[in-house]
Design an enzyme around this catalytic site. Structure first.
Site, PDB file in Angstrom:
ATOM      1  N   GLN A 104       0.862  -1.137  -0.047  1.00 11.13           N
ATOM      2  CA  GLN A 104       0.092   0.083  -0.150  1.00 11.13           C
ATOM      3  C   GLN A 104       0.683   1.218   0.013  1.00 11.13           C
ATOM      4  O   GLN A 104       1.745   1.447   0.725  1.00 11.13           O
ATOM      5  CB  GLN A 104      -0.831   0.080   1.183  1.00 11.13           C
ATOM      6  CG  GLN A 104      -1.842   1.150   1.408  1.00 11.13           C
ATOM      7  CD  GLN A 104      -2.841   1.119   2.472  1.00 11.13           C
ATOM      8  OE1 GLN A 104      -2.340   1.715   3.680  1.00 11.13           O
ATOM      9  NE2 GLN A 104      -3.933   0.715   2.365  1.00 11.13           N
ATOM     10  N   TYR A 174      -6.482  10.498   4.383  1.00  9.72           N
ATOM     11  CA  TYR A 174      -5.230  10.730   3.876  1.00  9.72           C
ATOM     12  C   TYR A 174      -5.556  11.663   2.614  1.00  9.72           C
ATOM     13  O   TYR A 174      -6.465  11.861   2.262  1.00  9.72           O
ATOM     14  CB  TYR A 174      -4.522   9.459   3.491  1.00  9.72           C
ATOM     15  CG  TYR A 174      -4.063   8.921   4.816  1.00  9.72           C
ATOM     16  CD1 TYR A 174      -3.227   9.468   5.709  1.00  9.72           C
ATOM     17  CD2 TYR A 174      -4.374   7.508   5.015  1.00  9.72           C
ATOM     18  CE1 TYR A 174      -3.122   8.983   6.963  1.00  9.72           C
ATOM     19  CE2 TYR A 174      -4.186   6.949   6.276  1.00  9.72           C
ATOM     20  CZ  TYR A 174      -3.803   7.336   7.177  1.00  9.72           C
ATOM     21  OH  TYR A 174      -2.952   6.910   8.242  1.00  9.72           O
ATOM     22  N   ARG A 222      -7.753   1.324  -2.005  1.00  9.43           N
ATOM     23  CA  ARG A 222      -8.661   1.325  -0.794  1.00  9.43           C
ATOM     24  C   ARG A 222      -9.368   2.657  -0.654  1.00  9.43           C
ATOM     25  O   ARG A 222      -8.992   3.855  -0.943  1.00  9.43           O
ATOM     26  CB  ARG A 222      -7.695   1.223   0.555  1.00  9.43           C
ATOM     27  CG  ARG A 222      -8.527   1.010   1.864  1.00  9.43           C
ATOM     28  CD  ARG A 222      -7.616   0.560   2.986  1.00  9.43           C
ATOM     29  NE  ARG A 222      -8.301  -0.199   3.701  1.00  9.43           N
ATOM     30  CZ  ARG A 222      -7.869  -0.556   5.002  1.00  9.43           C
ATOM     31  NH1 ARG A 222      -6.692  -0.208   5.515  1.00  9.43           N
ATOM     32  NH2 ARG A 222      -8.668  -1.397   5.711  1.00  9.43           N
TER      33      ARG A 222
END
Length: 283
Positions: A104, A174, A222
């Protein structure tokens, strides 16, 4: 086990064959070295999961732009080529036990702490990533373009390091989430406003990654499918946003929530097991 008869059957995504449907999701460990390198203790942590029969392991978020995109003092980094050998050691050890390795990649955006990164964090707009958080500055269009390229170069490094796929973190408050969500994104240019505009930065990242890694390398994304916060993206909103991203995404990792709804992101103990399966079904 009849209800879950497929759990131990293989699944194929492009050139990636996973031996079963048991996937370890990315979770921070605080095992990375002080300079973002992977250490032996860290490798052993993941290797134990591979030995246990896990089909694929999504390794915790690695920083694509240091220090401004840093998510912590013990976070993996992949913003420079010098991190490739250590990560190759990790993927080799996981492959030895039949597990696939996925990395990731992430930029913290406004979730980065100014005292840690030594400057004001950046975001889509000047909205903190959580109540009482540091006020970021809005990224310029040049910075947006440069950051998208940093994601692409990080993905290429992951591929060179032996990872079988890469996952872009676009949820959980994020940087990419800060562009996708109306909670944070107050821009009035082509990167703000409509679903298409708020998806533009993420779409640019996917396009640049695909150019670097080729047609057959799987890209995971994600997402916070429902932000579960007033003024945020609902599940229905996210489904419309994903229409602009489907062209390049091979697997969606469906999560939920933002920093100010973190009890649904890191599940509160009273929540029923599997309570958000409906989000994955909708996606």
């Amino acid at each position: 086990m009849k209800k879950y008869e497929n759990i131990f059957s293989p699944i194929v995504v492009k050139n990636l064959k996973i031996k079963n449907r048991v996937i370890m999701l990315p979770m921070g460990t605080n095992f990375a070295g002080p300079n973002g390198e992977i250490l032996e203790e860290h490798i052993k942590y993941y290797e134990q999961r591979a030995k246990g029969g896990t089909g694929a392991i999504i390794v915790e978020n690695a920083c694509v732009s240091f220090p401004i995109g840093s998510n912590g003092t013990t976070q993996l980094r992949i913003n420079e080529d010098r991190f490739i050998p250590g990560l190759y050691n990790l993927t080799s050890r996981l492959h030895k036990h039949g597990a696939k390795a996925i990395l990731q990649i992430n930029h913290a955006g406004a979730s980065a702490a100014p005292g840690r990164i030594g400057c004001q964090p950046v975001s889509s707009s000047d909205v903190p990533s959580k109540t009482g958080g540091a006020i970021p500055r809005a990224m310029t269009k040049d910075e947006i373009e440069e950051t998208a390229q940093m994601y692409a170069l990080a993905a290429k490094r992951a591929q060179v390091a032996g990872f079988d796929a890469v996952e872009i973190h676009a949820g959980h408050s994020y940087l990419i989430s800060q562009f996708l969500s109306p909670v944070y994104n107050k821009r009035t240019d082509e990167f703000g406003g409509s679903f298409e505009n708020r998806a533009r930065f993420c779409k640019m990242i996917i396009e640049k990654i695909r150019k670097e890694v080729g047609e057959f390398y799987p890209i995971f994304l994600r997402i916070s499918a429902d932000e579960l916060l007033e003024g945020g993206n609902t599940l229905e909103d996210s489904l419309q946003i994903l229409e602009y991203l489907d062209f390049g995404v091979d697997v969606y990792n469906v999560s939920a929530a933002l920093n100010d709804s973190i009890q649904y992101q890191i599940d509160a103990i009273h929540l029923k097991s599997g309570w958000r399966v409906y989000m994955a079904e909708a996606v």
